[in-house]
Design an enzyme around this catalytic site. Structure first.
Site, PDB file in Angstrom:
ATOM      1  N   ASP A  53      -3.616   2.559  -5.430  1.00 15.19           N
ATOM      2  CA  ASP A  53      -2.347   2.684  -4.684  1.00 15.19           C
ATOM      3  C   ASP A  53      -2.203   1.368  -3.863  1.00 15.19           C
ATOM      4  O   ASP A  53      -1.589   1.475  -2.877  1.00 15.19           O
ATOM      5  CB  ASP A  53      -2.561   3.973  -3.481  1.00 15.19           C
ATOM      6  CG  ASP A  53      -3.724   3.784  -2.739  1.00 15.19           C
ATOM      7  OD1 ASP A  53      -4.822   2.966  -3.136  1.00 15.19           O
ATOM      8  OD2 ASP A  53      -3.793   4.766  -1.960  1.00 15.19           O
ATOM      9  N   GLU A  54      -2.965   0.459  -4.152  1.00 12.01           N
ATOM     10  CA  GLU A  54      -2.776  -0.840  -3.325  1.00 12.01           C
ATOM     11  C   GLU A  54      -2.527  -2.122  -4.285  1.00 12.01           C
ATOM     12  O   GLU A  54      -3.259  -2.056  -5.143  1.00 12.01           O
ATOM     13  CB  GLU A  54      -3.557  -0.902  -2.256  1.00 12.01           C
ATOM     14  CG  GLU A  54      -4.916  -1.312  -2.660  1.00 12.01           C
ATOM     15  CD  GLU A  54      -5.955  -1.414  -1.419  1.00 12.01           C
ATOM     16  OE1 GLU A  54      -5.387  -2.136  -0.367  1.00 12.01           O
ATOM     17  OE2 GLU A  54      -7.034  -1.201  -1.407  1.00 12.01           O
ATOM     18  N   ASP A  67       0.823  -1.194   0.014  1.00 12.91           N
ATOM     19  CA  ASP A  67      -0.237  -0.089  -0.013  1.00 12.91           C
ATOM     20  C   ASP A  67       0.704   1.436   0.114  1.00 12.91           C
ATOM     21  O   ASP A  67       1.644   1.315   0.910  1.00 12.91           O
ATOM     22  CB  ASP A  67      -0.899  -0.081   1.222  1.00 12.91           C
ATOM     23  CG  ASP A  67      -1.968   1.155   1.253  1.00 12.91           C
ATOM     24  OD1 ASP A  67      -1.733   2.034   0.308  1.00 12.91           O
ATOM     25  OD2 ASP A  67      -3.296   0.887   1.830  1.00 12.91           O
TER      26      ASP A  67
END
Length: 394
Positions: free
Chosen positions: A102-103, A9
């Protein structure tokens, strides 16, 4: 053999992107969002210490942290940096699922046969930081649920490993709010009967939870016990959803054409949000009466919002439809999909806009798509024999 699942993350991703290009933003309370009536898209840890949170109205955030600096944000830049990180991870990892902008989830089961899975993951995280300049946290465990919870516990820049025998001791003391699927409503419901810690939830009979919450109750109970058999789904930007509408009679009526396109956008956008997809590419297709077929496409910042997709579709249609011949078919395709939710598109939105989407999606989900529609799209009758709606996984 236990699985080895990594969750990675990017820490406060939007904030980190802004600090990457402007070092003067380091160490200060920073809020990413738009306008006095807008909402917080992301905020720095410095701002969080004052109680600022994502999706909070900007006005409220400034009351809590008046010294915070507001940056409108640039989704095009964020999308590109997300792509850069994806390339670094894809180059090394055997199986990668891009869960959102974003992960990431990685399945590195069997990596211990060559060298330590944790050591390998740590080296990959260091490479992401070195090549992109963006901070990243990760956790390694036996499944998606545990690794995701552990990543959150290790932030910022945390690197945790939770082995199979450590899963229950790790989860037990945590709040049930840490479990994916446990939102505010479920938390309040369980809190009223004294269930606030994961251990308490894990030790209660699964049937009781099922009666209280429904089918999701069993899934939440499994997650509380560290059980999650979800596979890491390989990420690909070639996934798309498509809808086409063939007119019963060829038409040149611009009002009708735009009304149909509006309805198609609304239906596809609802599907995106229902299945938690974000699209980065919009394609518009037209077929003339003589069967000539033309398409035009455009890259956009990741979104699932009707109003953003509508504007792009209309822009492409205006550029595409130049011959002023009658049309027999129009189509729309959204591709370049990644898993994610509408929250990354908060820069231009107000709390009222977000509430409107939530209310409309709830009504559509409960009573059917046509329970509530925008007037502009009312000309499109959903589920007719002329409409082809399909989802492609190429």
């Amino acid at each position: 053999m236990s699985r080895a699942i990594v969750h990675m993350d990017l820490d406060t991703f939007f904030v980190s992107c802004e600090r990457l290009i402007n070092s003067q933003l380091e160490g200060i309370p920073l809020i990413i969002g738009g306008g006095d009536r807008g909402v917080v898209a992301s905020c720095s840890y410095e701002a969080r210490r004052f109680g600022v949170r994502s999706a909070m109205p900007i006005a409220m955030a400034l009351k809590l942290c008046p010294q915070a600096k507001i940056v409108k944000g640039d989704m095009e830049r964020y999308s590109q940096l997300s792509h850069d990180v994806t390339e670094v991870i894809n180059e090394k990892a055997p199986i990668v699922e891009k869960a959102s902008i974003d992960e990431f989830y990685l399945d590195i089961t069997g990596m211990d046969r060559f060298h330590g899975a944790y050591k390998w993951t740590n080296e990959l995280a260091e490479r992401v930081v070195k090549e992109t300049g963006l901070p990243i946290s990760f956790a390694l465990s036996i499944n998606k649920t545990v690794s995701k919870i552990a990543t959150g516990e290790g932030k910022p820049m945390g690197n945790l490993e939770i082995s199979e025998d450590q899963v229950r001791p790790f989860l037990n003391p945590l709040s049930i709010q840490k479990i994916p699927m446990v939102g505010d409503v479920t938390f309040q419901l369980l809190s009223r009967i004294g269930i606030r810690k994961i251990q308490t939830l894990a030790e209660m009979p699964a049937e009781v939870l099922h009666r209280m919450i429904g089918k999701n109750g069993l899934e939440i109970w499994k997650k509380a016990n560290g059980v999650d058999n979800q596979a890491v789904e390989p990420y690909t930007e070639r996934k798309s959803i498509t809808t086409e509408h063939t007119f019963s009679e060829d038409t040149i009526n611009m009002a009708q054409l735009k009304s149909v396109l509006s309805g198609m956008v609304e239906k596809l956008a609802f599907q995106l949000r229902s299945e938690q997809w974000l699209t980065s590419t919009v394609v518009v297709k037209i077929r003339y009466a003589n069967f000539d077929t033309e398409t035009k496409q455009s890259k956009i910042a990741y979104t699932s919002a009707d109003h953003q997709l509508h504007d792009k579709v209309m822009e492409l249609f205006e550029k595409l439809y130049q011959r002023r011949m009658r049309l027999r078919l129009v189509g729309i395709r959204f591709s370049g999909l990644v898993h994610g939710t509408y929250q990354i598109n908060l820069f231009e939105d107000t709390q009222e806009m977000l509430s409107l989407y939530t209310a409309m999606d709830y009504l559509k989900g409960r009573y059917g798509f046509d329970a509530v529609m925008r007037c502009a799209g009312a000309a499109l009758k959903p589920n007719t024999k002329n409409e082809i709606l399909n989802r492609k996984h190429n």
